[in-house]
Motif scaffolding. Structure first.
Motif, PDB file in Angstrom:
ATOM      1  N   MET A   1      -9.312  -7.409   9.607  1.00 21.38           N
ATOM      2  CA  MET A   1      -8.278  -8.202   8.081  1.00 21.38           C
ATOM      3  C   MET A   1      -7.611  -9.589   8.569  1.00 21.38           C
ATOM      4  O   MET A   1      -6.237  -9.386   9.608  1.00 21.38           O
ATOM      5  CB  MET A   1      -7.846  -6.912   7.719  1.00 21.38           C
ATOM      6  N   PRO A   2      -7.889 -10.489   7.464  1.00 25.98           N
ATOM      7  CA  PRO A   2      -6.631 -11.313   7.920  1.00 25.98           C
ATOM      8  C   PRO A   2      -5.254 -11.030   7.493  1.00 25.98           C
ATOM      9  O   PRO A   2      -4.941 -10.425   7.644  1.00 25.98           O
ATOM     10  CB  PRO A   2      -7.218 -12.141   6.770  1.00 25.98           C
ATOM     11  N   SER A   3      -4.822 -11.728   9.066  1.00 30.37           N
ATOM     12  CA  SER A   3      -3.586 -11.471   8.346  1.00 30.37           C
ATOM     13  C   SER A   3      -2.030 -11.999   7.242  1.00 30.37           C
ATOM     14  O   SER A   3      -1.579 -10.952   6.353  1.00 30.37           O
ATOM     15  CB  SER A   3      -2.189 -12.767   9.205  1.00 30.37           C
ATOM     16  N   THR A   4      -3.308 -13.264   5.926  1.00 30.10           N
ATOM     17  CA  THR A   4      -2.590 -13.026   4.897  1.00 30.10           C
ATOM     18  C   THR A   4      -2.648 -12.016   4.250  1.00 30.10           C
ATOM     19  O   THR A   4      -1.210 -11.594   3.739  1.00 30.10           O
ATOM     20  CB  THR A   4      -3.114 -14.311   3.722  1.00 30.10           C
ATOM     21  N   GLU A   5      -3.970 -11.408   4.559  1.00 30.89           N
ATOM     22  CA  GLU A   5      -3.769  -9.716   3.686  1.00 30.89           C
ATOM     23  C   GLU A   5      -2.708  -8.395   4.197  1.00 30.89           C
ATOM     24  O   GLU A   5      -2.753  -8.292   3.361  1.00 30.89           O
ATOM     25  CB  GLU A   5      -5.194  -9.845   3.602  1.00 30.89           C
ATOM     26  N   LEU A   6      -3.062  -8.517   5.552  1.00 27.82           N
ATOM     27  CA  LEU A   6      -2.039  -7.832   5.949  1.00 27.82           C
ATOM     28  C   LEU A   6      -0.368  -8.030   5.604  1.00 27.82           C
ATOM     29  O   LEU A   6      -0.238  -7.318   5.546  1.00 27.82           O
ATOM     30  CB  LEU A   6      -1.950  -8.094   6.911  1.00 27.82           C
ATOM     31  N   ASP A   7      -0.247  -8.992   5.729  1.00 22.93           N
ATOM     32  CA  ASP A   7       1.242 -10.052   5.198  1.00 22.93           C
ATOM     33  C   ASP A   7       1.204  -9.041   3.510  1.00 22.93           C
ATOM     34  O   ASP A   7       2.175  -8.590   3.646  1.00 22.93           O
ATOM     35  CB  ASP A   7       1.543 -10.668   5.066  1.00 22.93           C
ATOM     36  N   ASP A   8       0.561  -9.604   2.735  1.00 25.28           N
ATOM     37  CA  ASP A   8       0.575  -8.589   1.236  1.00 25.28           C
ATOM     38  C   ASP A   8       0.502  -7.648   1.076  1.00 25.28           C
ATOM     39  O   ASP A   8       1.496  -7.146   0.856  1.00 25.28           O
ATOM     40  CB  ASP A   8      -0.370  -9.281   0.520  1.00 25.28           C
ATOM     41  N   LEU A   9      -0.236  -7.519   2.207  1.00 25.89           N
ATOM     42  CA  LEU A   9      -0.305  -5.053   2.421  1.00 25.89           C
ATOM     43  C   LEU A   9       1.216  -4.877   2.947  1.00 25.89           C
ATOM     44  O   LEU A   9       1.451  -3.923   1.856  1.00 25.89           O
ATOM     45  CB  LEU A   9      -1.514  -4.800   2.900  1.00 25.89           C
ATOM     46  N   LYS A  10       1.766  -5.642   3.674  1.00 20.43           N
ATOM     47  CA  LYS A  10       3.047  -5.205   4.247  1.00 20.43           C
ATOM     48  C   LYS A  10       3.352  -5.749   3.050  1.00 20.43           C
ATOM     49  O   LYS A  10       5.414  -4.370   2.705  1.00 20.43           O
ATOM     50  CB  LYS A  10       3.241  -5.927   5.216  1.00 20.43           C
ATOM     51  N   SER A  11       3.575  -6.744   2.106  1.00 18.11           N
ATOM     52  CA  SER A  11       5.189  -7.405   1.576  1.00 18.11           C
ATOM     53  C   SER A  11       5.020  -6.121   0.233  1.00 18.11           C
ATOM     54  O   SER A  11       6.300  -5.621  -0.252  1.00 18.11           O
ATOM     55  CB  SER A  11       4.499  -8.405   0.856  1.00 18.11           C
ATOM     56  N   THR A  12       3.587  -5.243  -0.005  1.00 16.07           N
ATOM     57  CA  THR A  12       3.198  -4.252  -1.296  1.00 16.07           C
ATOM     58  C   THR A  12       4.042  -2.884  -0.409  1.00 16.07           C
ATOM     59  O   THR A  12       5.083  -2.788  -1.351  1.00 16.07           O
ATOM     60  CB  THR A  12       2.088  -4.575  -1.624  1.00 16.07           C
ATOM     61  N   TRP A  13       3.426  -3.357   0.356  1.00 17.41           N
ATOM     62  CA  TRP A  13       4.412  -1.343   0.734  1.00 17.41           C
ATOM     63  C   TRP A  13       5.252  -1.256   0.986  1.00 17.41           C
ATOM     64  O   TRP A  13       6.120  -0.693   0.198  1.00 17.41           O
ATOM     65  CB  TRP A  13       3.656  -0.999   1.899  1.00 17.41           C
ATOM     66  N   GLU A  14       6.610  -2.193   1.920  1.00 19.92           N
ATOM     67  CA  GLU A  14       7.793  -2.235   1.478  1.00 19.92           C
ATOM     68  C   GLU A  14       8.173  -2.173  -0.116  1.00 19.92           C
ATOM     69  O   GLU A  14       9.275  -1.757   0.117  1.00 19.92           O
ATOM     70  CB  GLU A  14       8.638  -3.760   1.879  1.00 19.92           C
ATOM     71  N   THR A  15       8.106  -2.948  -0.648  1.00 21.53           N
ATOM     72  CA  THR A  15       8.809  -3.455  -2.610  1.00 21.53           C
ATOM     73  C   THR A  15       8.419  -1.653  -2.495  1.00 21.53           C
ATOM     74  O   THR A  15       9.017  -1.660  -3.851  1.00 21.53           O
ATOM     75  CB  THR A  15       7.810  -4.153  -3.376  1.00 21.53           C
ATOM     76  N   LEU A  16       7.335  -1.878  -2.392  1.00 29.22           N
ATOM     77  CA  LEU A  16       6.657   0.077  -3.128  1.00 29.22           C
ATOM     78  C   LEU A  16       7.772   1.186  -2.421  1.00 29.22           C
ATOM     79  O   LEU A  16       8.321   2.071  -2.790  1.00 29.22           O
ATOM     80  CB  LEU A  16       5.173   0.539  -3.163  1.00 29.22           C
ATOM     81  N   ASN A  17       8.001   0.786  -1.450  1.00 33.46           N
ATOM     82  CA  ASN A  17       8.441   1.929  -0.471  1.00 33.46           C
ATOM     83  C   ASN A  17      10.147   1.066  -1.261  1.00 33.46           C
ATOM     84  O   ASN A  17      10.976   2.513  -1.340  1.00 33.46           O
ATOM     85  CB  ASN A  17       8.994   1.823   0.971  1.00 33.46           C
ATOM     86  N   ARG A  18      10.938   0.236  -1.174  1.00 32.01           N
ATOM     87  CA  ARG A  18      12.531   0.557  -1.978  1.00 32.01           C
ATOM     88  C   ARG A  18      12.737   0.843  -3.211  1.00 32.01           C
ATOM     89  O   ARG A  18      12.815   1.710  -3.903  1.00 32.01           O
ATOM     90  CB  ARG A  18      12.715  -1.343  -2.550  1.00 32.01           C
ATOM     91  N   LYS A  19      11.038   0.649  -4.313  1.00 30.44           N
ATOM     92  CA  LYS A  19      11.185   0.837  -5.482  1.00 30.44           C
ATOM     93  C   LYS A  19      11.904   2.385  -4.936  1.00 30.44           C
ATOM     94  O   LYS A  19      11.661   3.522  -6.216  1.00 30.44           O
ATOM     95  CB  LYS A  19      10.110   0.794  -6.341  1.00 30.44           C
ATOM     96  N   LEU A  20      10.688   2.994  -5.016  1.00 30.62           N
ATOM     97  CA  LEU A  20      11.016   4.969  -4.010  1.00 30.62           C
ATOM     98  C   LEU A  20      11.977   4.859  -3.933  1.00 30.62           C
ATOM     99  O   LEU A  20      12.342   6.062  -4.254  1.00 30.62           O
ATOM    100  CB  LEU A  20      10.025   5.112  -2.892  1.00 30.62           C
ATOM    101  N   GLU A  21      12.863   4.296  -2.984  1.00 28.90           N
ATOM    102  CA  GLU A  21      13.772   5.217  -2.271  1.00 28.90           C
ATOM    103  C   GLU A  21      15.250   4.800  -3.794  1.00 28.90           C
ATOM    104  O   GLU A  21      16.361   5.744  -3.819  1.00 28.90           O
ATOM    105  CB  GLU A  21      14.217   4.175  -1.381  1.00 28.90           C
ATOM    106  N   ARG A  22      15.057   3.911  -4.465  1.00 32.35           N
ATOM    107  CA  ARG A  22      15.857   3.675  -5.708  1.00 32.35           C
ATOM    108  C   ARG A  22      15.571   4.992  -6.838  1.00 32.35           C
ATOM    109  O   ARG A  22      16.648   5.139  -7.171  1.00 32.35           O
ATOM    110  CB  ARG A  22      15.111   1.859  -6.197  1.00 32.35           C
ATOM    111  N   GLN A  23      14.200   5.158  -6.949  1.00 36.91           N
ATOM    112  CA  GLN A  23      13.949   6.298  -8.400  1.00 36.91           C
ATOM    113  C   GLN A  23      14.474   7.298  -7.426  1.00 36.91           C
ATOM    114  O   GLN A  23      15.159   8.333  -7.955  1.00 36.91           O
ATOM    115  CB  GLN A  23      12.430   6.382  -7.689  1.00 36.91           C
ATOM    116  N   TYR A  24      14.514   7.421  -5.615  1.00 34.60           N
ATOM    117  CA  TYR A  24      15.031   8.613  -5.166  1.00 34.60           C
ATOM    118  C   TYR A  24      16.739   9.250  -5.323  1.00 34.60           C
ATOM    119  O   TYR A  24      16.936  10.118  -5.902  1.00 34.60           O
ATOM    120  CB  TYR A  24      14.604   8.713  -3.963  1.00 34.60           C
TER     121      TYR A  24
END
Length: 201
Positions: A1-24
């Motif tokens: 997997m290219p590094s840019t896609e990995l970075d995007d995936l990581k960023s998306t995951w962190e964003t989703l995690n922050r949203k879940l934490e806020r919702q919780y």
């Protein structure tokens, strides 16, 4: 997997995690608020009762105070009025203490701390129940005498034997109350002891 896609995936995951934490956090806050609102509403009948008690105590204190002041030259009427006046003040003080302890409950504190605060309120109610039981055995005597006086019959002056009988009845009532409490502390009387504690608190 290219590094840019990995970075995007990581960023998306962190964003989703922050949203879940806020919702919780939001859900947890709303849950606590609902529970605390329910907890506060549980005290409402007690608060209402204490406000009514303060009003009744104030009326009795005013009535008793004005009665003994109006009859300052007659010793037995002064005694009757002062007893009613004092009982009215007792009602006010005890109810004010209840309201103070309820006000002191910190709903944002840990559960254990809230339990300690409620335990203090409960212990105060048990002590107050004993005081009211003792006072209640006697206060009806001056109340009856004042009522009869207002109706035109000075029982103390014209029928002192009735007064002695009322006072003796008060001591009998006190003895029965003490006997009931002492009996409830005997082995095998746990249900009676719990009932007395619950009814007084």
């Amino acid at each position: 997997m290219p590094s840019t896609e990995l970075d995007d995936l990581k960023s998306t995951w962190e964003t989703l995690n922050r949203k879940l934490e806020r919702q919780y956090s939001l859900d947890l806050h709303q849950f606590k608020e609902r529970k605390l609102a329910s907890f506060r509403s549980g005290f409402q009948p007690l608060v209402t009762g204490q406000i009514i008690q303060i009003i009744c105590g104030a009326l009795l204190a005013i009535f008793g105070g004005s009665f003994w002041v109006d009859h300052i030259r007659t010793l037995h009427l002064v005694i009757e009025g002062i007893l009613l006046h004092g009982y009215g003040i007792m009602l006010i003080i005890f109810a004010a203490r209840d309201l103070f302890l309820i006000k002191q409950v910190d709903y944002s504190a840990p559960v254990l701390e809230i339990q300690k605060q409620i335990a203090e309120l409960h212990a105060w109610h048990l002590r107050a129940g004993i005081w009211f039981a003792v006072a209640g055995c006697f206060i009806w005597t001056p109340l009856l005498l004042v009522i009869f006086y207002k109706l035109g019959a000075d029982v103390w002056m014209h029928r002192p034997s009735v007064v002695y009988w009322l006072i003796a009845s008060s001591f009998v009532c006190l003895a029965l109350s003490y006997g009931l409490i002492a009996w409830s502390r005997r082995p095998g009387q746990e249900r009676l002891a719990n009932y007395l504690k619950t009814s007084s608190a």
